[in-house]
Enzyme design. Structure first.
Site, PDB file in Angstrom:
ATOM      1  N   HIS A 154      29.970  56.621   0.798  1.00 40.88           N
ATOM      2  CA  HIS A 154      31.496  56.938   0.648  1.00 40.88           C
ATOM      3  C   HIS A 154      32.164  55.942   1.708  1.00 40.88           C
ATOM      4  O   HIS A 154      31.751  55.517   2.647  1.00 40.88           O
ATOM      5  CB  HIS A 154      31.831  58.382   1.110  1.00 40.88           C
ATOM      6  CG  HIS A 154      31.707  58.581   2.509  1.00 40.88           C
ATOM      7  ND1 HIS A 154      32.837  58.806   3.436  1.00 40.88           N
ATOM      8  CD2 HIS A 154      30.700  59.318   3.265  1.00 40.88           C
ATOM      9  CE1 HIS A 154      32.592  58.993   4.561  1.00 40.88           C
ATOM     10  NE2 HIS A 154      31.348  59.560   4.549  1.00 40.88           N
ATOM     11  N   ASP A 166      31.400  56.269  10.273  1.00 46.13           N
ATOM     12  CA  ASP A 166      31.219  57.372   9.226  1.00 46.13           C
ATOM     13  C   ASP A 166      32.567  56.960   8.231  1.00 46.13           C
ATOM     14  O   ASP A 166      33.880  57.460   8.619  1.00 46.13           O
ATOM     15  CB  ASP A 166      31.583  58.766   9.659  1.00 46.13           C
ATOM     16  CG  ASP A 166      31.791  59.904   8.926  1.00 46.13           C
ATOM     17  OD1 ASP A 166      31.287  59.638   7.553  1.00 46.13           O
ATOM     18  OD2 ASP A 166      31.975  61.029   9.132  1.00 46.13           O
ATOM     19  N   GLU A 200      35.228  61.671  -0.279  1.00 47.70           N
ATOM     20  CA  GLU A 200      33.990  62.336   0.232  1.00 47.70           C
ATOM     21  C   GLU A 200      34.490  63.436   1.299  1.00 47.70           C
ATOM     22  O   GLU A 200      33.997  64.290   1.253  1.00 47.70           O
ATOM     23  CB  GLU A 200      32.724  61.268   0.704  1.00 47.70           C
ATOM     24  CG  GLU A 200      31.497  61.880   1.006  1.00 47.70           C
ATOM     25  CD  GLU A 200      31.506  62.437   2.201  1.00 47.70           C
ATOM     26  OE1 GLU A 200      30.500  62.987   2.791  1.00 47.70           O
ATOM     27  OE2 GLU A 200      32.473  62.415   3.330  1.00 47.70           O
ATOM     28  N   GLU A 201      35.489  62.883   2.186  1.00 43.64           N
ATOM     29  CA  GLU A 201      35.596  63.844   3.524  1.00 43.64           C
ATOM     30  C   GLU A 201      36.421  64.936   2.985  1.00 43.64           C
ATOM     31  O   GLU A 201      36.659  65.844   3.617  1.00 43.64           O
ATOM     32  CB  GLU A 201      36.393  62.881   4.370  1.00 43.64           C
ATOM     33  CG  GLU A 201      35.754  61.739   4.995  1.00 43.64           C
ATOM     34  CD  GLU A 201      34.735  62.127   5.900  1.00 43.64           C
ATOM     35  OE1 GLU A 201      34.444  63.344   6.043  1.00 43.64           O
ATOM     36  OE2 GLU A 201      33.961  61.176   6.541  1.00 43.64           O
ATOM     37  N   ASP A 229      24.964  57.372   4.586  1.00 40.74           N
ATOM     38  CA  ASP A 229      26.199  57.935   5.348  1.00 40.74           C
ATOM     39  C   ASP A 229      25.860  58.094   6.980  1.00 40.74           C
ATOM     40  O   ASP A 229      25.064  58.855   7.355  1.00 40.74           O
ATOM     41  CB  ASP A 229      26.244  59.433   4.643  1.00 40.74           C
ATOM     42  CG  ASP A 229      27.852  59.799   5.128  1.00 40.74           C
ATOM     43  OD1 ASP A 229      28.604  59.260   5.864  1.00 40.74           O
ATOM     44  OD2 ASP A 229      28.351  60.947   4.483  1.00 40.74           O
ATOM     45  N   HIS A 316      34.386  61.837  13.369  1.00 38.72           N
ATOM     46  CA  HIS A 316      35.564  62.331  13.019  1.00 38.72           C
ATOM     47  C   HIS A 316      36.608  62.174  14.123  1.00 38.72           C
ATOM     48  O   HIS A 316      37.553  63.112  14.035  1.00 38.72           O
ATOM     49  CB  HIS A 316      35.558  63.728  12.285  1.00 38.72           C
ATOM     50  CG  HIS A 316      34.771  63.830  11.113  1.00 38.72           C
ATOM     51  ND1 HIS A 316      34.571  64.970  10.341  1.00 38.72           N
ATOM     52  CD2 HIS A 316      34.010  62.874  10.346  1.00 38.72           C
ATOM     53  CE1 HIS A 316      34.176  64.649   9.102  1.00 38.72           C
ATOM     54  NE2 HIS A 316      33.848  63.463   9.068  1.00 38.72           N
TER      55      HIS A 316
END
Length: 604
Positions: A154, A166, A200-201, A229, A316
């Site tokens: 992603h 990420d 994706e998130e 990922d 994140h």
């Protein structure tokens, strides 16, 4: 990696893949270790050619040994630096609905197209977050098209940060692997397709849309999907999705050769884009180095790093920058990706029957309305002669390509006729000539259409009503579609630029040649502006440009109900090849939507 993925009722992982539960893994900040510069691998040989690999090795296949390259991790890191810069220019994020994501797509797309890939932007027209940009699909046009191995990651980040581990790490690793494949241009036993997923998130939405768009025949051609990922987590471990499955064998063989003792990726099970493929019954695997879960004492003893600390302490968060990358883990991951790709899809063998393909002349220059011809020659280079079917792609509107004969026996030649019309726009057009037999080869022919000094009135913009997909528009093509909440001026599709209510920029561009000899060129387009702004101040703008020159600017102060036709004189650009761009820019609050439809550039 998405925070969580809701399970699909009534569907078990074991039923769909028949392997251990899937995961998106942790990464270890392990001590750097030297690995071989190249790795001899074979689908049919024991894995003893991989240093330290177990005797049983990867699954046996039919292609002879191929040599996987050592991917330059510095080049992967250069891609990460650019993704970080893109985020910095766009509010510190590359979230799927923002300009940072669209710029990331444009960055990867430009490099893949230049390398010779067949590249497609696929707008996510259902199931994705509002304003989400497109998936990016790139296929290497060599190898058996009935057997496809797909590698994906992603490309979006969360809104809180730039997403460099990420998932810039997986995206950059795949990009450099793809570019290396194109540079080396090996003989291919199968097709290789890369996917960079949007949204994706927000719930694996881009990959869900892609898999859902495949016919059953197209799904059956994908023999395995590999997902990457978070493959550079600073305190990570070495994890493989479905580590004991057949699909995972080459990935595990490579990491086993480095004595890494990889584990099942339980943290990531159902939480990344491989799950979308798995639910469709496609075998999956992939590397990961871990997200927010904590490293155990046993893992720290095996891989290094700190026990009881998250695999990625910046998961994140805004600190997920280029400073949040484990270069050793990234290097081991990208080389394992190359090992897997070469193992599955590349062959060193010369086809039993092979041929060469060439055009002579390789270029031609004609006036509009006159044809160009070239001789397409073939020769048998190994084995027996074979039938070769000839086709061509890349011809502009109004140009047709024919072959006489359309198929030849290798060693023979065909006459290619490139027919233009009086209305063919002057310009230079690269054509790709393809010969398809038991193997496939391509060559090029460059067509130049000269200006004649006379003008035939014509409409130059292609797909100005946006009803025929996104081609040939470039830029933020995810803005094109039949979006809920707005309506078309005619037909069902339109381009919706802006409307986010936050800092964002959307652009759409198309390049055309305005023929010489015309007395006038006029651009028209229908524009609907609506806004939540209440002040008579131009906070949000819509600009029409030719090249870097702004021709006109609209803003939230021009909002009104319904569409208004706008007209611009482009006569100063007669005889030139131009790039026309629509650009909408919003400030930090209160949305303004600029909806465009039925654009036309008429000469006369």
């Amino acid at each position: 990696m998405v925070l969580r993925r809701l399970a699909v009722a009534g569907v078990s992982l074991a039923a769909t893949i028949g392997a251990a539960a899937l995961a998106v893994a942790p990464t270890a900040a392990a001590t750097s270790r030297t690995h071989p510069a190249t790795h001899a691998i074979s689908l049919g040989q024991a894995a003893g050619s991989v240093p330290g690999a177990p005797a049983n090795g990867p699954a046996a296949g039919s292609t002879p040994a191929a040599v996987a390259p050592d991917i330059d991790v510095a080049k992967v890191q250069a891609h990460l630096t650019e993704l970080n810069n893109i985020a910095t220019r766009n509010g510190g994020t590359r979230k799927s609905s923002g300009q940072g994501y669209r710029d990331s797509v444009a960055y990867a797309k430009s490099k893949l197209q230049a390398a010779g890939y067949t590249v497609t932007e696929q707008p996510c027209t259902s199931g994705c977050a509002s304003g989400a940009g497109p998936n990016l699909i790139a296929e290497w046009p060599q190898g058996d098209a009935s057997k496809v191995y797909m590698f994906g990651s992603h490309l979006d980040s969360v809104g809180a940060g730039p997403g460099i581990n990420d998932n810039g790490s997986g995206s950059a690793a795949l990009l450099e692997t793809a570019l290396t494949l194109a540079e080396q241009h090996p003989a291919m036993a199968a097709r290789v397709r890369f996917g960079w997923w949007t949204d994706e998130e927000q719930g694996l939405n881009g990959s869900d849309f892609y898999v859902g768009s495949l016919s059953s025949a197209e799904r059956s051609r994908i023999k395995a999907y590999y997902n990457f990922d978070m493959i550079a987590s600073t305190n990570g471990g070495y994890f493989i999705n479905h580590v004991n499955s057949t699909a995972a064998q080459p990935m595990k063989a490579y990491w086993d050769s480095l004595s890494l003792q990889p584990e099942e990726n339980t943290e990531g099970a159902g939480r990344s884009d491989d799950y979308s493929f798995e639910q469709a019954g496609i075998p999956t695997s992939g590397y990961a180095m871990g997200a927010g879960a904590r490293k155990t004492s046993a893992q720290a003893a095996k891989w290094g790093g700190t026990a009881n600390r998250a695999y990625d302490p910046c998961y994140h968060q805004s600190c997920d920058t280029t400073g949040n990358i484990n270069a050793t883990g990234l290097n081991r991951s990208v080389d394992g990706i190359a090992y897997t790709l070469w193992n599955l899809a590349v062959t060193n063998s010369t086809p039993a029957n092979d041929f060469s393909l060439a055009t002579s002349p390789a270029a031609g220059s004609v006036d509009p309305g006159t044809p160009a011809t070239s001789t397409v020659s073939t020769a048998t280079t190994s084995g027996s002669a074979q039938t070769v079917k000839l086709t061509a792609t890349g011809a502009p509107a109004g140009v047709t390509v024919s072959f006489h004969p359309a198929s030849v026996t290798s060693g023979s030649s065909s006459t290619m006729t490139v027919a233009t019309t009086a209305g063919t726009a002057p310009g230079t057009y690269p054509l790709t000539v393809t010969g398809t037999g038991s193997v496939t080869h391509t060559t090029t022919y460059t067509l130049t259409v000269k200006g004649t000094g006379s003008c035939t009135g014509q409409q130059l913009l292609a797909n100005g009503g946006f009803e025929s997909g996104t081609t040939p528009w470039t830029g933020d093509t995810g803005t094109i579609g039949a979006h809920t909440g707005r309506s078309a001026h005619s037909g069902s599709r339109f381009a919706w630029l802006g409307g986010y209510g936050s800092s964002a920029t959307d652009s759409l561009s198309q390049s055309v040649t305005v023929p010489a000899g015309c007395g006038k060129a006029t651009l028209t387009y229908w524009l609907h502006i609506d806004t939540d702004e209440t002040e008579r101040v131009a906070y949000d703008t819509f600009k029409v440009k030719v090249g870097s020159t702004t021709l006109t600017t609209h803003s939230n102060t021009d909002a009104s109900s319904g569409y208004t036709q706008r007209t611009l004189d482009l006569s100063p650009y007669i005889g030139q090849r131009i790039t026309l761009t629509f650009t909408a820019t919003e400030d930090a609050s209160l949305q303004t939507s600029f909806v465009v439809d039925d654009a036309a550039l008429q000469t006369g």
